[in-house]
Every structure is written in C-alpha cells, then in structure tokens.
Design a protein around this motif. Structure first.
Motif, PDB file in Angstrom:
ATOM      1  N   GLY A  25      70.043  44.474  54.924  1.00 12.40           N
ATOM      2  CA  GLY A  25      68.720  44.185  54.410  1.00 12.40           C
ATOM      3  C   GLY A  25      67.898  43.343  55.379  1.00 12.40           C
ATOM      4  O   GLY A  25      66.726  43.636  55.647  1.00 12.40           O
ATOM      5  N   TRP A  26      68.545  42.282  55.932  1.00 13.16           N
ATOM      6  CA  TRP A  26      67.848  41.436  56.915  1.00 13.16           C
ATOM      7  C   TRP A  26      67.484  42.225  58.170  1.00 13.16           C
ATOM      8  O   TRP A  26      66.383  42.066  58.724  1.00 13.16           O
ATOM      9  N   PHE A  27      68.402  43.057  58.611  1.00 15.21           N
ATOM     10  CA  PHE A  27      68.146  43.857  59.811  1.00 15.21           C
ATOM     11  C   PHE A  27      66.961  44.801  59.589  1.00 15.21           C
ATOM     12  O   PHE A  27      66.093  44.959  60.458  1.00 15.21           O
ATOM     13  N   THR A  28      66.925  45.415  58.407  1.00 22.09           N
ATOM     14  CA  THR A  28      65.811  46.314  58.076  1.00 22.09           C
ATOM     15  C   THR A  28      64.487  45.563  58.067  1.00 22.09           C
ATOM     16  O   THR A  28      63.464  46.057  58.567  1.00 22.09           O
ATOM     17  N   MET A  29      64.509  44.349  57.510  1.00 20.67           N
ATOM     18  CA  MET A  29      63.291  43.540  57.465  1.00 20.67           C
ATOM     19  C   MET A  29      62.810  43.181  58.870  1.00 20.67           C
ATOM     20  O   MET A  29      61.612  43.250  59.179  1.00 20.67           O
ATOM     21  N   VAL A  30      63.746  42.795  59.756  1.00 19.77           N
ATOM     22  CA  VAL A  30      63.386  42.428  61.129  1.00 19.77           C
ATOM     23  C   VAL A  30      62.791  43.620  61.871  1.00 19.77           C
ATOM     24  O   VAL A  30      61.756  43.513  62.546  1.00 19.77           O
ATOM     25  N   ILE A  31      63.450  44.774  61.766  1.00 23.70           N
ATOM     26  CA  ILE A  31      62.947  45.981  62.428  1.00 23.70           C
ATOM     27  C   ILE A  31      61.560  46.341  61.903  1.00 23.70           C
ATOM     28  O   ILE A  31      60.644  46.695  62.678  1.00 23.70           O
ATOM     29  N   SER A  32      61.393  46.256  60.598  1.00 26.98           N
ATOM     30  CA  SER A  32      60.079  46.577  60.010  1.00 26.98           C
ATOM     31  C   SER A  32      59.003  45.638  60.532  1.00 26.98           C
ATOM     32  O   SER A  32      57.879  46.066  60.843  1.00 26.98           O
ATOM     33  N   TYR A  33      59.337  44.357  60.661  1.00 26.02           N
ATOM     34  CA  TYR A  33      58.367  43.385  61.158  1.00 26.02           C
ATOM     35  C   TYR A  33      58.003  43.667  62.613  1.00 26.02           C
ATOM     36  O   TYR A  33      56.828  43.610  63.005  1.00 26.02           O
ATOM     37  N   VAL A  34      59.032  43.994  63.429  1.00 24.62           N
ATOM     38  CA  VAL A  34      58.786  44.290  64.843  1.00 24.62           C
ATOM     39  C   VAL A  34      57.889  45.518  64.980  1.00 24.62           C
ATOM     40  O   VAL A  34      56.930  45.533  65.775  1.00 24.62           O
ATOM     41  N   VAL A  35      58.190  46.573  64.217  1.00 18.37           N
ATOM     42  CA  VAL A  35      57.380  47.792  64.270  1.00 18.37           C
ATOM     43  C   VAL A  35      55.947  47.488  63.851  1.00 18.37           C
ATOM     44  O   VAL A  35      54.965  47.931  64.496  1.00 18.37           O
ATOM     45  N   TYR A  36      55.804  46.714  62.775  1.00 16.68           N
ATOM     46  CA  TYR A  36      54.460  46.357  62.308  1.00 16.68           C
ATOM     47  C   TYR A  36      53.739  45.538  63.365  1.00 16.68           C
ATOM     48  O   TYR A  36      52.552  45.767  63.631  1.00 16.68           O
ATOM     49  N   TYR A  37      54.423  44.605  64.003  1.00 13.32           N
ATOM     50  CA  TYR A  37      53.809  43.739  65.008  1.00 13.32           C
ATOM     51  C   TYR A  37      53.332  44.558  66.211  1.00 13.32           C
ATOM     52  O   TYR A  37      52.218  44.372  66.724  1.00 13.32           O
ATOM     53  N   VAL A  38      54.185  45.477  66.672  1.00 15.62           N
ATOM     54  CA  VAL A  38      53.835  46.310  67.828  1.00 15.62           C
ATOM     55  C   VAL A  38      52.633  47.190  67.499  1.00 15.62           C
ATOM     56  O   VAL A  38      51.686  47.297  68.286  1.00 15.62           O
ATOM     57  N   ARG A  39      52.655  47.809  66.350  1.00 13.44           N
ATOM     58  CA  ARG A  39      51.535  48.678  65.973  1.00 13.44           C
ATOM     59  C   ARG A  39      50.230  47.887  65.813  1.00 13.44           C
ATOM     60  O   ARG A  39      49.153  48.344  66.199  1.00 13.44           O
ATOM     61  N   GLN A  40      50.334  46.708  65.268  1.00 11.83           N
ATOM     62  CA  GLN A  40      49.140  45.881  65.087  1.00 11.83           C
ATOM     63  C   GLN A  40      48.553  45.475  66.433  1.00 11.83           C
ATOM     64  O   GLN A  40      47.337  45.492  66.635  1.00 11.83           O
TER      65      GLN A  40
END
Length: 259
Positions: free
Chosen positions: A212-227
């Motif tokens: 769950g934590w790993f999924t959250m981190v990956i999601s945040y990184v993807v969101y950050y890069v796209r932003q």
C-alpha cells in the motif's frame, strides 16, 4: 517339646490376630476419613466414589491413600492448583460429566506421573493452559468438550503421552481457522500448523501494508512528474507568446563597426 509347640502355636495365632487387628484399624481409619457425601471401600486399593453427589467443588478432605477417585456426574466447574497433590497413590481419576470450564496450570501437580487414567470427557472445557498436562503419563479422555482449536491446544496435546489417540477424539467446536470448526483436531493439525498462523498472518499484513505504501509513493511520483511537465509546458507556451525584441539602430551600427 509339647510346650514349645504349644507356645509357637499360640504365638502364631497372636501374630495373625494382631495383623488382622492392624489391618482392620487401617481400613477403619481410611473409611473414617471418607468425605461425607462419598462412599469408600477397599478394592485393589482405596476406592473413593463421589459420583452423583451434587458436588460443586472437589473435596479437600480426600484420604491420602486414595487409589481410585470417581467424581463424575457432579456440578464441579473448575480444577484448582495442586488439589490432588497429597494423593500420592492415585491411579484413576474420573471427572467426566461435570461442568468443568477451567483447569489451572498446576491442577495435576503431584499426580501427573502416577495417574494411569484421567477422564475429563463431557465437560465444558474450551481451552487449558499449555502446561496443564505437563508430565502427564495417563491415558486421557477429553472428548465431548467445546474445544477451541489453536496453537495452545496443539502444544497441550503434543505434551501428552497418548497425544495421537487423545487428539483423534477432540472435535473443534471453534478454531482460529473457520474451516476447521466441526472437524477432528487431528485433521486440522495435519492441514495446518496452528502455531505458525499468527506469524503468517503478521507477515501477510506487513506485506499488504508495504504494498500500500509503495503504491502511494509511486502514485505521488507519477503525479509530481506529470504536474511538472504540465507546468513546464505552460511556461514554454507563455515564453513563446511574448513579442520578440526589436534591435535599435545604434546597436546595429556598433555591431557593423566591430565587424
């Protein structure tokens, strides 16, 4: 010679009479110590029968030389610590058909190694302390109880001398694994090591949490890069939309002179 024979005959008779008297006194003494609601007799040792006596607890005034003790079909609900410790000759103990729910850790201390038969069947026992049957050499009957099958029960049965026979007669009323409810304990124990279940459950929980934590981190990184990409694109478009700067004539002459 006749007098000697007569003396020997009388002496032998007196010895036999004295021996009989001593034996009768011992029997009378044992019988006199018999609990009020029980019946005591000598049959291969002192037999104390307290069956169907409406007892709510185990008598504490049992004769020390008791060999067979029947306490079945009463209303006993617990077996306290060291309740039988003075019964150093006890071989048979029947506590079946009571309402026993609790067995203390040291309930059989003092008789665990001398008992040959222990009957705890038809009671209300769900679980016992893992050391309750330590050093027990007796053949134990513990069937027809609402057992909760878990690691503790597995440890208890493994510590008993006749564990295979005993375990085969134990039916799981409830279990740490729902699918084992209503099944013989031996089958449940063969399907799964009940003492490893808590560790496996913890491992699975940790794995799910980490995922769950790993999924959250990956999601945040993807969101950050796209932003950031979106911000960069907007900034570039903004720069392109700015009017280009016109050169002044003086600057053009200076450039020509330098050249």
């Amino acid at each position: 010679m006749h007098l000697v024979d007569l003396w020997l005959t009388r002496s032998l008779s007196m010895c036999l009479l004295l021996q009989s008297f001593v034996f009768m006194m011992l029997c009378f003494h044992s019988t006199s110590m018999c609990p009020k609601v029980c019946f005591c007799s000598h049959s291969g040792g002192l037999y104390v029968n307290c069956s169907n006596a409406n007892l709510k607890e185990i008598p504490r005034d049992l004769p020390p030389e008791t060999v067979l003790l029947y306490l079945d079909s009463n209303q006993i609900t617990s077996i306290p610590n060291e309740i039988f410790k003075d019964l150093y000759q006890l071989r048979v103990l029947n506590l079946s058909k009571n309402g026993i729910e609790f067995i203390d850790e040291h309930a059989f201390k003092g008789v665990a190694e001398t008992l040959q038969t222990l009957d705890l069947s038809d009671n209300r026992i769900k679980s016992v302390h893992k050391n309750a049957f330590n050093n027990l050499k007796a053949r134990a009957r513990i069937a027809n109880n609402p057992w909760h099958c878990d690691c503790t029960l597995q440890q208890v049965l493994r510590s008993m001398a006749s564990n295979h026979e005993t375990a085969n007669n134990v039916i799981c009323k409830t279990s740490v694994l729902d699918e084992h409810a209503g099944r013989p304990f031996l089958n449940a124990a063969n399907d799964a090591d009940l003492c490893n279940l808590p560790k496996k459950t913890t491992d699975y929980a940790m794995l799910v949490t980490m995922f769950g934590w790993f999924t959250m981190v990956i999601s945040y990184v993807v969101y950050y890069v796209r932003q950031n990409q979106e911000d960069a694109r907007r900034h570039l478009e903004y720069l392109k939309s700015l009017p280009s700067r016109q050169k002044k004539p003086d600057e053009a002459d200076d450039i020509s002179t330098v050249v």
